[in-house]
Design a protein around this motif. Structure first.
Motif, mmCIF file in Angstrom:
data_model
loop_
_atom_site.group_PDB
_atom_site.id
_atom_site.type_symbol
_atom_site.label_atom_id
_atom_site.label_comp_id
_atom_site.label_asym_id
_atom_site.label_seq_id
_atom_site.Cartn_x
_atom_site.Cartn_y
_atom_site.Cartn_z
ATOM 1 N N LEU A 1 3.495 108.045 52.901
ATOM 2 C CA LEU A 1 2.791 107.695 51.675
ATOM 3 C C LEU A 1 3.744 107.650 50.482
ATOM 4 N N LYS A 2 4.663 108.588 50.441
ATOM 5 C CA LYS A 2 5.640 108.584 49.350
ATOM 6 C C LYS A 2 6.487 107.317 49.394
ATOM 7 N N THR A 3 6.880 106.912 50.592
ATOM 8 C CA THR A 3 7.664 105.682 50.733
ATOM 9 C C THR A 3 6.863 104.480 50.257
ATOM 10 N N LEU A 4 5.602 104.408 50.681
ATOM 11 C CA LEU A 4 4.749 103.302 50.240
ATOM 12 C C LEU A 4 4.571 103.316 48.729
ATOM 13 N N PHE A 5 4.379 104.504 48.181
ATOM 14 C CA PHE A 5 4.156 104.649 46.752
ATOM 15 C C PHE A 5 5.337 104.123 45.945
ATOM 16 N N ASN A 6 6.534 104.328 46.459
ATOM 17 C CA ASN A 6 7.728 103.936 45.726
ATOM 18 C C ASN A 6 8.186 102.517 46.044
ATOM 19 N N LYS A 7 7.385 101.811 46.832
ATOM 20 C CA LYS A 7 7.632 100.385 47.072
ATOM 21 C C LYS A 7 6.463 99.605 46.473
ATOM 22 N N GLN A 8 6.463 98.308 46.700
ATOM 23 C CA GLN A 8 5.315 97.493 46.327
ATOM 24 C C GLN A 8 4.196 97.804 47.321
ATOM 25 N N LEU A 9 3.151 98.462 46.850
ATOM 26 C CA LEU A 9 2.088 98.889 47.753
ATOM 27 C C LEU A 9 1.415 97.694 48.411
ATOM 28 N N ASP A 10 1.210 97.818 49.713
ATOM 29 C CA ASP A 10 0.533 96.775 50.493
ATOM 30 C C ASP A 10 -0.825 97.308 50.930
ATOM 31 N N TYR A 11 -1.877 96.512 50.730
ATOM 32 C CA TYR A 11 -3.235 96.968 51.015
ATOM 33 C C TYR A 11 -3.388 97.426 52.456
ATOM 34 N N GLN A 12 -2.974 96.605 53.408
ATOM 35 C CA GLN A 12 -3.179 96.930 54.818
ATOM 36 C C GLN A 12 -2.392 98.166 55.223
ATOM 37 N N GLN A 13 -1.163 98.285 54.744
ATOM 38 C CA GLN A 13 -0.354 99.454 55.079
ATOM 39 C C GLN A 13 -0.962 100.723 54.502
ATOM 40 N N LEU A 14 -1.402 100.651 53.255
ATOM 41 C CA LEU A 14 -1.978 101.816 52.603
ATOM 42 C C LEU A 14 -3.288 102.220 53.272
ATOM 43 N N LYS A 15 -4.125 101.250 53.579
ATOM 44 C CA LYS A 15 -5.389 101.549 54.249
ATOM 45 C C LYS A 15 -5.132 102.181 55.611
ATOM 46 N N ALA A 16 -4.190 101.653 56.353
ATOM 47 C CA ALA A 16 -3.874 102.196 57.673
ATOM 48 C C ALA A 16 -3.399 103.638 57.559
ATOM 49 N N GLN A 17 -2.623 103.940 56.525
ATOM 50 C CA GLN A 17 -2.132 105.298 56.347
ATOM 51 C C GLN A 17 -3.270 106.257 55.996
ATOM 52 N N VAL A 18 -4.202 105.812 55.159
ATOM 53 C CA VAL A 18 -5.343 106.654 54.797
ATOM 54 C C VAL A 18 -6.224 106.896 56.020
ATOM 55 N N VAL A 19 -6.468 105.849 56.815
ATOM 56 C CA VAL A 19 -7.277 105.986 58.039
ATOM 57 C C VAL A 19 -6.613 106.961 58.999
ATOM 58 N N LEU A 20 -5.297 106.867 59.118
ATOM 59 C CA LEU A 20 -4.562 107.763 60.001
ATOM 60 C C LEU A 20 -4.717 109.207 59.554
ATOM 61 N N ALA A 21 -4.620 109.436 58.252
ATOM 62 C CA ALA A 21 -4.745 110.791 57.724
ATOM 63 C C ALA A 21 -6.141 111.351 57.997
ATOM 64 N N ARG A 22 -7.153 110.522 57.845
ATOM 65 C CA ARG A 22 -8.522 110.983 58.049
ATOM 66 C C ARG A 22 -8.819 111.246 59.527
ATOM 67 N N ALA A 23 -8.035 110.675 60.402
ATOM 68 C CA ALA A 23 -8.278 110.838 61.844
ATOM 69 C C ALA A 23 -7.768 112.171 62.371
ATOM 70 N N HIS A 24 -7.012 112.908 61.569
ATOM 71 C CA HIS A 24 -6.442 114.165 62.062
ATOM 72 C C HIS A 24 -7.523 115.166 62.455
ATOM 73 N N PHE A 25 -8.644 115.162 61.736
ATOM 74 C CA PHE A 25 -9.711 116.102 62.061
ATOM 75 C C PHE A 25 -10.230 115.875 63.476
ATOM 76 N N GLN A 26 -10.353 114.605 63.864
ATOM 77 C CA GLN A 26 -10.831 114.305 65.211
ATOM 78 C C GLN A 26 -9.887 114.873 66.261
ATOM 79 N N ASN A 27 -8.601 114.902 65.953
ATOM 80 C CA ASN A 27 -7.634 115.453 66.897
ATOM 81 C C ASN A 27 -7.916 116.924 67.187
ATOM 82 N N ILE A 28 -8.356 117.656 66.163
ATOM 83 C CA ILE A 28 -8.681 119.067 66.349
ATOM 84 C C ILE A 28 -9.874 119.217 67.282
ATOM 85 N N LEU A 29 -10.883 118.387 67.072
ATOM 86 C CA LEU A 29 -12.058 118.432 67.940
ATOM 87 C C LEU A 29 -11.686 118.114 69.383
#
Length: 286
Positions: A81-109
């Motif tokens: 996320l820091k790398t993306l933040f310091n570049k020209q943010l791309d919608y698809q890349q940023l969305k994919a990173q947010v989705v990935l972060a939110r999926a961590h909870f499922q890994n615990i289950l």
């Protein structure tokens, strides 16, 4: 920018999975999760000494796995996320990173569901009924709290939380930034009732398993594991659609805000990222 600051693991992260269904707002300090969780669990069910020992073993094992395998992933996510933040943010890349972060909870289950279901099988009928009743009471309380506010009051409260959240990351907000956050908040779908319906539907499914005394252990574990892991199976199509729409609004807001940041704000965000990475490093090495 998602909230991992101070690395407090919410009940909706580990303790939710440990009691199958509950969604709560309080936080537990990561390194003291096993000790602290016992106080909270007593609010839902009285475990025998053996069951309590079994639960603590599950928590310890899950936490060890989480520390060694998941925290490094969180650290990598923050770095990405820091790398993306310091570049020209791309919608698809940023969305994919947010989705990935939110999926961590499922890994615990996915990691803990078999042992949790096996623990559930050891509960007496009275313990199972107690657990269901206490979760039902919590759901009912949440519904009453929801009805105490008007739609506008809920939206206003959410806006206040949103502004506080972005101030933590950016410092003082400019009028343009405040306007962007306000507009996004106005467009946000309030899915509170749909979430309530989801919790009730999932609790009903758990109740059918927990109070069915005819199930053998294999069938019980299989059916309860489904309730624990297959969260979206109990969400309505409308809730899933709203979640996706709100995700898109969130990503778009981040993109718009990024274009308005001052150099001072950019430095602050980078410092926040660095603090998160350092905290995760300390936890991994602890």
């Amino acid at each position: 920018m998602f909230k991992i600051k101070n690395i407090k693991v919410s009940r909706a992260t580990i303790v939710l999975s440990l009691l199958f269904l509950c969604s709560c707002s309080a936080s537990f300090t990561y390194n003291n999760l096993t000790w602290l969780s016992s106080f909270w669990i007593d609010d839902y069910i009285d475990l025998t000494k053996q069951q309590n020992k079994q639960l603590k073993n599950i928590i310890n094992t899950t936490q060890q796995w989480h520390r060694s395998t998941q925290l490094p992933r969180y650290k990598q996510d923050i770095s990405n996320l820091k790398t993306l933040f310091n570049k020209q943010l791309d919608y698809q890349q940023l969305k994919a990173q947010v989705v990935l972060a939110r999926a961590h909870f499922q890994n615990i289950l996915e990691q803990a569901h078999i042992e949790l279901a096996q623990l559930g099988f050891t509960l007496s009928y009275e313990q199972r009924a107690e657990l269901i009743a206490n979760i039902q009471a919590q759901i009912n309380d949440e519904y009453e709290e929801f009805n105490e506010l008007t739609a506008q009051e809920r939206k206003s409260e959410r806006l206040e939380r949103q502004l506080d959240y972005y101030k933590q990351w950016l410092g003082n907000l400019t009028p343009v930034q405040t306007q962007l956050i306000t507009q996004a908040n106005n467009a946000h779908y309030d899915s509170s009732l749909l979430w309530h319906q989801y919790k009730q539907t999932r609790l009903n499914a758990a109740q059918q398993v927990l109070l069915n005394e005819t199930l053998n252990e294999a069938d019980f574990v299989k059916q309860l594991s489904h309730v624990i892991t297959q969260r979206e199976a109990y969400m309505s199509k409308e809730l899933l659609a709203n979640n996706e729409a709100n995700l898109e609004r969130y990503v778009n807001l981040l993109l718009k805000l990024n274009a308005t940041l001052s150099e001072q704000q950019r430095e602050r965000v980078n410092e926040e990222f660095d603090d998160l990475v350092n905290t995760l490093t300390d936890l991994i090495e602890d």
